[in-house]
Design an enzyme around this catalytic site. Sequence first.
Site, PDB file in Angstrom:
ATOM      1  N   HIS A   4       0.815  -1.207   0.000  1.00  0.00           N
ATOM      2  CA  HIS A   4       0.000   0.000   0.000  1.00  0.00           C
ATOM      3  C   HIS A   4       0.855   1.266   0.000  1.00  0.00           C
ATOM      4  CE1 HIS A   4      -4.202  -1.647   1.135  1.00  0.00           C
ATOM      5  NE2 HIS A   4      -3.505  -2.551   0.450  1.00  0.00           N
ATOM      6  N   HIS A  50      -2.388 -12.395  -2.385  1.00  0.00           N
ATOM      7  CA  HIS A  50      -3.483 -13.030  -1.656  1.00  0.00           C
ATOM      8  C   HIS A  50      -3.186 -14.476  -1.293  1.00  0.00           C
ATOM      9  CE1 HIS A  50      -6.775  -9.925  -2.905  1.00  0.00           C
ATOM     10  NE2 HIS A  50      -5.758  -9.394  -2.245  1.00  0.00           N
TER      11      HIS A  50
END
Length: 737
Positions: free
Chosen positions: A103, A264
């Site tokens: 991020h 993920h």
Amino acid sequence: MLKKILPVLITLAIVHNTPTAWAAEAPKTDSFYLPKSLDLSPLRLHNIESNPYGKDFNYAQQFKTLDLEAVKKDIKTVLTTSQDWWPADYGNYGPFFIRMAWHGAGTYRIYDGRGGADGGQQRFEPLNSWPDNANLDKARRLLWPIKKKYGAKISWGDLMVLTGNIALESMGFKTLGFAGGREDDWQSDLVYWGAGNKMLSDNRDKNGKLPKPLAATQMGLIYVNPEGPNGKPDPVAAAKDIREAFARMAMNDEETVALIAGGHTFGKAHGAASPEKCLGAAPGEAGLEQQGLGWANKCGSGNGKDTITSGLEGAWTTDPTHFTMQYLSNLYKHEWVLTKSPAGAWQWKPKNAANVVPDATDPTKFHPLMMFTTDIALKVDPEYKKITTRFLENPEEFKMAFARAWFKLTHRDMGPAARYLGDEVPKETFIWQDPLPAANYKMIDSADISELKDKILKTGLSDTKLIKTAWASASTFRGTDFRGGDNGARIRLAPQKDWPVNDPAELHSVLAALMEVQNNFNKDRSDGKKVSLSDLIVLGGNAAIEDAAKKAGYSISIPFTPGRTDASQEETDVSSFAVLEPTADGFRNYYDAKRNTLSPIASLIDRANKLELTVPEMTVLIGGLRVLDVNSGGSKAGVLTNTPGQLNNNFFVNLLDMSTKWTKSPKAEGYFDGYDRKTGKLKWTASSVDLVFGSNPELRAVAEVYASDDAKEKFVHDFTKVWEKVMNLDRFDIKNN
């Protein structure tokens, strides 16, 4: 990583929680009282005086003294040392730190080069309080003991990316490498993240298009909404959002799939309960006693099994702390059905789901697998499906694709490899780094420089053409992601050679003449010396400015350091460089109204910001370039001098001359005619970019300095100094040494 939305946050104040009475008496900027006033604050950002390390601090030199292996060892210890105040899922902070690094880097966008990990901007508002960054404040606090230990030797930007790398490696994934060199900022960047301040609002316009330069589809998200566009669980629509958002962050379809599938593979999402009922304010709105932390959870223990981040809940694999192929295999071996998390967020579970995922805090409990809507999108979109099935069938190809995409994600905003620091820099170069060849010849010396300047001036090229070419080449630089600049001489290559702002036909003739000088100098030499075209372009601009100053009665010598090299077309990604095209360049009085959303004046400020200019530097540069007559297309707008081609302060003298009356031109919007107040005779034409230096009080104050009788030599000195600065903005080979 397509993670973490916090629906509870509807609006965000980017100030500390302050009593209303105090806020009312706080000082206000001009824009508070005069909303249309010109904002020059982008040119005052990141001033060296705001750096507590001082003006002589050299981060590159500090980093070179860092024991990187010791730092990595300390990071590994933190990864598996769970803290009671924020316990680690599965006893491992690795997935948490991957999200932090992702991020931090993932805000990067190609159109203006803003965002990214460089500067460590995740520490500051508004990113610190974005819903997509919920609880990453804790990740950085977990790393504080390491930052405290090594201090100035490693920046927050480098530490966060390095920690993401070590997290991946500790969980069994081999990364491509790591480069340091991200120097920390000390204040928030001024960035347009979207219209308005309502979190999770749609960034698309009324026609459904995502305006440039935005990349994230909703306010406060890194990429896209994992529940689906605007929270609607539509995988097909989600795929469209993913493709557009990732493309605007420099990722193609394969890189996009690799990043999502690789990221993920690790960790879980957190949605133990309703954010609306349980969570407090984001860090930017939290009370002083929170000491910069936000999202205090009043439900249950407030962390661990009760953690709330995105509102989605669960893991993608049964082994969330190791790299496996489970994400892709689970995606295809199950039929996925829509469901809701305990917090009420849309997500997907296997039909007839079994409890196979171990609980993050209690090893005796198990839960079903889950997927986001954006995960299902990789299965239903035809192109993404081709890639995910190929990766599933070829694990080694997937691993390499993820490694390459991760390295690109975390290093894309650093610019060329010349900025990379450390022993773990990959030997391989990548086209997205805008690679430059190494010089395999001896550099020219001072005698050669004098000889070459003389030969350039004898080509018959005007000073104006030489200066225009040097400016066109060097001014593509943008300090937002350190791309562009003269080094590489890519102005002779596609796409730059054909940009309208560069007057292609004229540019071609100038480059041809300079290449002839280059060839004549380089051929049949026995001393091993050569000169690059990129060096000659700058040298030609310098020689022309020195000549223009001489014509005005001033003797100057602009410092010149050789060492630039010439890139090939094969080393130049045309589509990647296309985003550097100036659709507005106030320094050349160029503005393409059809391709701009900013006004000409706002575009000037934006370009000056990318060129790392201050207000005085921008001002003196405009004044000098105008009298040197370097406008695009040969326009005479703003050439406020009767001696064009001579370097003097006439632009400012004539701009501030009260004998001239300015009126809007009937011929073109944004242009003005200057008439003699007594005779009514037309004296000058100018653009809004020119007149703002007499209209805006702050710019006029600087213009008055340079228009003064005692500032003639100062003007010439200051102009040549900032010219030299722009010509060397991309010389990282010099800066790091």
